[in-house]
Design a protein around this motif. Structure first.
Motif, PDB file in Angstrom:
ATOM      1  N   UNK B   1      40.408  40.914  33.081  1.00 60.81           N
ATOM      2  CA  UNK B   1      41.136  39.662  32.820  1.00 60.81           C
ATOM      3  C   UNK B   1      41.700  39.123  34.124  1.00 60.81           C
ATOM      4  N   UNK B   2      41.701  37.808  34.232  1.00 58.71           N
ATOM      5  CA  UNK B   2      42.191  37.171  35.451  1.00 58.71           C
ATOM      6  C   UNK B   2      43.667  36.805  35.267  1.00 58.71           C
ATOM      7  N   UNK B   3      44.484  37.297  36.173  1.00 58.99           N
ATOM      8  CA  UNK B   3      45.913  37.020  36.098  1.00 58.99           C
ATOM      9  C   UNK B   3      46.369  36.035  37.177  1.00 58.99           C
ATOM     10  N   UNK B   4      45.613  35.988  38.262  1.00 57.53           N
ATOM     11  CA  UNK B   4      46.072  35.211  39.415  1.00 57.53           C
ATOM     12  C   UNK B   4      45.832  33.714  39.222  1.00 57.53           C
ATOM     13  N   UNK B   5      46.718  32.934  39.823  1.00 57.96           N
ATOM     14  CA  UNK B   5      46.548  31.477  39.767  1.00 57.96           C
ATOM     15  C   UNK B   5      45.352  31.026  40.605  1.00 57.96           C
ATOM     16  N   UNK B   6      45.074  31.776  41.644  1.00 58.76           N
ATOM     17  CA  UNK B   6      43.962  31.377  42.539  1.00 58.76           C
ATOM     18  C   UNK B   6      42.913  32.483  42.563  1.00 58.76           C
ATOM     19  N   UNK B   7      41.729  32.104  42.994  1.00 55.05           N
ATOM     20  CA  UNK B   7      40.651  33.083  43.109  1.00 55.05           C
ATOM     21  C   UNK B   7      40.655  33.688  44.517  1.00 55.05           C
ATOM     22  N   UNK B   8      40.304  34.946  44.610  1.00 55.67           N
ATOM     23  CA  UNK B   8      40.281  35.565  45.945  1.00 55.67           C
ATOM     24  C   UNK B   8      39.260  34.885  46.844  1.00 55.67           C
ATOM     25  N   UNK B   9      39.563  34.908  48.135  1.00 55.86           N
ATOM     26  CA  UNK B   9      38.610  34.335  49.093  1.00 55.86           C
ATOM     27  C   UNK B   9      37.352  35.193  49.128  1.00 55.86           C
ATOM     28  N   UNK B  11      34.777  37.545  50.479  1.00 54.33           N
ATOM     29  CA  UNK B  11      34.883  38.569  51.517  1.00 54.33           C
ATOM     30  C   UNK B  11      33.512  38.804  52.129  1.00 54.33           C
ATOM     31  N   UNK B  12      33.542  38.941  53.419  1.00 55.30           N
ATOM     32  CA  UNK B  12      32.290  39.191  54.120  1.00 55.30           C
ATOM     33  C   UNK B  12      32.565  40.110  55.291  1.00 55.30           C
TER      34      UNK B  12
END
Lengths: 335, 185
Positions: B1-9, B11-12
């Motif tokens: 489940x997604x809790x954060x207001x934003x999506x993670x950047x 990663x590379x």
């Protein structure tokens, strides 16, 4: 496919930041596929990202490209509403201009988009991956209680409080309270405090209106009955024995909060409950129990106030918000 | 489940420094590969050109050999032509001289030019004219000269003059020796 392989090869660094009143807590966990490799915590006496803090975080995030920086949203203009239906949201709060998320398809937490932009701007140097609402932290922390009890849950941070009333995982009411600036407006509030207290707890009025209640009060007035244990059983049914045992085990609690702070918190909680009872939009139910997640080290006074003034059964659990945020971040990323 | 207001950047592992490094390595590697390919191509072209040149040389050698053969043949033809021309010229001169020898009063009916001799057939009014006007120059040219006469219907004499330069007799119509026949004068 290739990114998954690289992701498996590298460790992940979870940087969790909580900005309180005058200081910033940073908790970093380095996690491999096998589990936790190391963790470190530090407190910086600044609200902004100073050079030492940046250096501290950079020393860990430079070790791996898979770094996730999480922060707790402490902006004032946030909250939670007891619906996930877009049509009903406006009934509780005008969420235009807000970023909102539905929790377990039962209730919604929101914050203003410009507050998110502010956070992103503040952490521009480090980058920001995840922003969590204190209500989510609260709901996850008391997940064992929320799913089975009807109670009030309070997350106490330094300068802020997140208050929510849940009935078997259904949110009834939520409010995010700023206690940081309460001191400044204390003089103004103190003038109205006596009248507020009278307004807030109208138990006498409620009882007078109801004839049956009057009769029960007659029974209640019988001193002899009060001495018998049988009559107290109704109260004892609402006791959370498990929680009491746990609280006893955590008896040694570090107290950082002053009497004034706790009294202010009590006042704000009281106002909030009063609002919950009076506001017709909310499905008001009588609150008998309060669970407090204490991140600041409150004194026993707050518990005492709540128990004595509001007749609540109060249970206090220590919470380390940065660790909780870290757990949420790991859940979010899927570690 | 997604809790954060934003999506993670996203990663590379390719950090800007690593990207720069990889770019440099890629360019260097590309240049190496390009140089290697260029050299391989040039080598291939060189081998192909060499092969073509060798083939061309073989062809040219073959052509030169053929042309030399042709030249030799043409030279032989030329020499033969020159020889024939010379011989013809000599023959022409000989015939011309022969006809110059024959006086006006003697008529030749046939002349055979042999390799080393001459046979003349003709009509003469009489032997004296023949002997003085034809026999004498023939004797000066040939080592041996024989003449035979037989009378013609008109009272003149037909003659056959056989002249040769060597010891052997003159053979008329000898298949092995070249023979020139000249019609009646």
């Amino acid at each position: 496919m290739l990114s998954k392989i690289f992701e498996a090869l590298y460790n992940k660094a979870f940087v969790n930041i909580v900005t309180d009143d005058n200081f910033t807590k940073v908790y970093i966990e380095i996690v491999s596929k096998k589990g936790l490799l190391s963790s470190v915590k530090d407190v910086f006496e600044t609200e902004s990202i100073g050079e030492d803090m940046q250096e501290f975080i950079s020393s860990y995030i430079s070790q791996t490209p898979y770094t996730y920086i999480s922060v707790l949203d402490t902006s004032m203009r946030q909250g939670a509403i007891p619906t996930c239906s877009r049509n009903r949201m406006d009934y509780f709060y005008d969420i235009s201009g807000c970023e909102h998320k539905c929790y377990a398809n039962k209730w919604t937490y929101y914050t203003y988009i410009d507050e998110i932009y502010k956070l992103e701007e503040r952490y521009k140097g480090l980058g920001l991956d995840l922003i969590f609402s204190p209500f989510v932290v609260l709901a996850n922390f008391f997940k064992d209680k929320i799913d089975t009890y009807m109670a009030m849950y309070i997350l106490i941070l330094d300068g802020y409080m997140a208050l929510a009333v849940f009935d078997n995982s259904e949110l009834l009411y939520a409010e995010y309270i700023d206690t940081k600036h309460i001191q400044e407006s204390e003089d103004i509030l103190s003038d109205d405090m006596s009248s507020d207290l009278d307004d807030n707890i109208d138990l006498d009025d409620v009882a007078v209106d109801n004839v049956e209640d009057i009769e029960s009060l007659d029974d209640f007035a019988d001193i002899e009955d009060l001495d018998s244990l049988e009559d107290i059983d109704e109260f004892s049914e609402s006791k959370d024995i498990e929680e009491e045992l746990q609280v006893e085990a955590e008896e040694e609690v570090e107290v950082n909060s002053s009497f004034g702070d706790d009294y202010n918190r009590f006042t704000m909680i009281q106002n909030s409950i009063n609002h919950f009872y009076k506001d017709e939009r909310y499905n008001s139910q009588f609150i008998e129990t309060a669970y407090i997640a204490d991140n600041v080290g409150i004194s026993g006074d707050l518990k005492k106030y709540l128990e004595e003034e509001m007749f609540l059964s109060v249970y206090v659990r220590k919470i380390d918000v940065v660790s909780e945020i870290c757990d949420l971040a790991k859940l979010e990323i899927g570690v | 489940m997604k809790y954060s207001y934003i999506n993670p950047r996203k990663k590379s592992i390719f950090t800007p420094e690593l990207q720069l490094l990889l770019t440099f390595f890629s360019v260097a590697f590309f240049m190496l590969i390009a140089t290697y390919m260029f050299l391989v191509f040039k080598d291939y072209r060189f081998v192909k050109d060499k092969s073509d040149i060798l083939k061309e040389r073989t062809d040219l050698n073959s052509s030169i050999f053929t042309m030399n053969k042709k030249i030799a043949f043409i030279e032989k033809e030329s020499m033969l032509a020159e020889k024939i021309y010379t011989k013809n010229a000599v023959l022409k001169d000989s015939i011309s001289n022969l006809f110059d020898l024959v006086p006006q009063r003697i008529t030749l009916s046939q002349a055979s030019l042999l390799k080393n001799g001459l046979i003349l057939y003709g009509i003469t009014p009489n032997k004296d004219i023949y002997n003085f006007m034809l026999q004498a120059p023939l004797r000066s040219i040939f080592q041996k000269s024989y003449s035979s006469f037989y009378p013609a219907k008109n009272g003149w004499l037909r003659f056959v003059s056989t002249n040769y330069m060597g010891e052997s007799d003159v053979r008329v119509n000898d298949a092995d020796s070249p023979e020139e026949l000249i019609g009646e004068n």
